[in-house]
Design a protein around this motif. Sequence first.
Motif, PDB file in Angstrom:
ATOM      1  N   THR A 102      -8.376  -0.279  -6.396  1.00 20.71           N
ATOM      2  CA  THR A 102      -9.731  -0.149  -6.915  1.00 20.71           C
ATOM      3  C   THR A 102     -10.233  -1.541  -7.286  1.00 20.71           C
ATOM      4  O   THR A 102      -9.514  -2.531  -7.164  1.00 20.71           O
ATOM      5  CB  THR A 102      -9.741   0.746  -8.156  1.00 20.71           C
ATOM      6  N   SER A 124       0.821  -1.221   0.000  1.00 15.43           N
ATOM      7  CA  SER A 124       0.000   0.000   0.000  1.00 15.43           C
ATOM      8  C   SER A 124       0.851   1.267   0.000  1.00 15.43           C
ATOM      9  O   SER A 124       0.473   2.283   0.564  1.00 15.43           O
ATOM     10  CB  SER A 124      -0.947   0.018   1.223  1.00 15.43           C
ATOM     11  N   GLU A 137      -6.496   3.947  -5.590  1.00 15.09           N
ATOM     12  CA  GLU A 137      -7.005   5.196  -5.035  1.00 15.09           C
ATOM     13  C   GLU A 137      -5.876   5.817  -4.218  1.00 15.09           C
ATOM     14  O   GLU A 137      -5.349   5.187  -3.302  1.00 15.09           O
ATOM     15  CB  GLU A 137      -8.207   4.926  -4.128  1.00 15.09           C
ATOM     16  N   ARG A 138      -5.465   7.045  -4.571  1.00 13.72           N
ATOM     17  CA  ARG A 138      -4.393   7.727  -3.841  1.00 13.72           C
ATOM     18  C   ARG A 138      -4.971   8.379  -2.593  1.00 13.72           C
ATOM     19  O   ARG A 138      -5.937   9.125  -2.668  1.00 13.72           O
ATOM     20  CB  ARG A 138      -3.720   8.792  -4.705  1.00 13.72           C
ATOM     21  N   ARG A 139      -4.375   8.057  -1.426  1.00 15.93           N
ATOM     22  CA  ARG A 139      -4.784   8.656  -0.163  1.00 15.93           C
ATOM     23  C   ARG A 139      -3.619   9.417   0.425  1.00 15.93           C
ATOM     24  O   ARG A 139      -2.504   9.389  -0.109  1.00 15.93           O
ATOM     25  CB  ARG A 139      -5.301   7.564   0.784  1.00 15.93           C
ATOM     26  N   SER A 140      -3.833  10.104   1.532  1.00 15.70           N
ATOM     27  CA  SER A 140      -2.800  10.993   2.065  1.00 15.70           C
ATOM     28  C   SER A 140      -1.533  10.245   2.453  1.00 15.70           C
ATOM     29  O   SER A 140      -0.424  10.729   2.239  1.00 15.70           O
ATOM     30  CB  SER A 140      -3.342  11.761   3.285  1.00 15.70           C
ATOM     31  N   ARG A 141      -1.681   9.035   3.024  1.00 15.77           N
ATOM     32  CA  ARG A 141      -0.498   8.316   3.500  1.00 15.77           C
ATOM     33  C   ARG A 141      -0.229   7.016   2.764  1.00 15.77           C
ATOM     34  O   ARG A 141       0.850   6.442   2.915  1.00 15.77           O
ATOM     35  CB  ARG A 141      -0.640   8.022   4.997  1.00 15.77           C
ATOM     36  N   ASP A 142      -1.196   6.520   1.997  1.00 13.54           N
ATOM     37  CA  ASP A 142      -1.002   5.250   1.318  1.00 13.54           C
ATOM     38  C   ASP A 142      -1.901   5.185   0.093  1.00 13.54           C
ATOM     39  O   ASP A 142      -2.491   6.198  -0.309  1.00 13.54           O
ATOM     40  CB  ASP A 142      -1.273   4.081   2.269  1.00 13.54           C
ATOM     41  N   VAL A 143      -1.986   4.015  -0.516  1.00 12.24           N
ATOM     42  CA  VAL A 143      -2.859   3.808  -1.663  1.00 12.24           C
ATOM     43  C   VAL A 143      -3.696   2.562  -1.403  1.00 12.24           C
ATOM     44  O   VAL A 143      -3.314   1.686  -0.626  1.00 12.24           O
ATOM     45  CB  VAL A 143      -2.047   3.628  -2.965  1.00 12.24           C
ATOM     46  N   ALA A 144      -4.849   2.484  -2.048  1.00 11.54           N
ATOM     47  CA  ALA A 144      -5.743   1.331  -1.916  1.00 11.54           C
ATOM     48  C   ALA A 144      -6.163   0.880  -3.310  1.00 11.54           C
ATOM     49  O   ALA A 144      -6.320   1.695  -4.225  1.00 11.54           O
ATOM     50  CB  ALA A 144      -6.966   1.688  -1.079  1.00 11.54           C
TER      51      ALA A 144
END
Length: 297
Positions: A58, A17, A49-56
Amino acid sequence: MADFRSLEVFYWVATLSSFRRASEQVNTTQPAVSQRIAALEHEYGTLFERRSRDVALTERGRVLLGFAERFLALQSEMIAALDETGRTTGTLRLGVSETIVHLWLSRFIERMRAEHPGIGVDITVDISPNMQAALVANELDLAFLVGPITVPSLVNRPLFQAPVAWIAAPGLVPDEEPLSLGALMRHPLVTYPRNTSPYVELRDLVLRANLLPSQIHTSASLATIVKMGIERLGICVIPPDVVRDELSSGVLRVLPVEQALSDLTFTATHAKRSEGHFVVDAARIAEEVARDWAAAR
């Protein structure tokens, strides 16, 4: 069309992640990882999905991950089949709890040498919290530690459970049966370092009972703890398995107590990898060695 390298990069980004941690895992730069993921997304659509601290992942990403795992497993199988010896070469960076060093590590090394003669083993003996951090930072490939570790990127394989007891030199503690927690606290205690589960449990027992031990000594060296017990410097809070010889000879004894302690549960823990990888096989070997040792003890 995605190549093996891009699928490998995608697999580690999905598993960890993180673009940064994936770049460390595949030994490349973060911009290179981003470039490969961008190329995949140009071909297959949005995968993360780009998030502030990691990615998830789709939904498309989850579908691709299943295929990536199959491609990488097939690649490992192909490499093994084409290798003239059928063996992998390299180094296994292994972290080990000192408890296991005293129990069956040598048997594991013998099995590794027999089944993977091309793999060298670089051993680091440390406490479990440090090894967990080293696994996450990709500084270790495999660790035998107190687990399981609840980190999504890590896989835990059960090894064995080790009871923990109150152990002391004969004559240090009166022959009362069973000894109360208060009677035990009148003596210095010797156990694992402060950020380990045996110490935390011991501290919580003391706090709940509103007792004050005379002293609590800690050490990352199991050999030091045992020596302190033999020299009557305190009651050791350790697994009896590691002092079998001392118990048999009468140098130490397990104290009869009212307050039982929790077992230590050990696991072989490593980052997620494709089946057939030598790290995955090393974890399997460790599980078998631990099971045989436990059956014989």
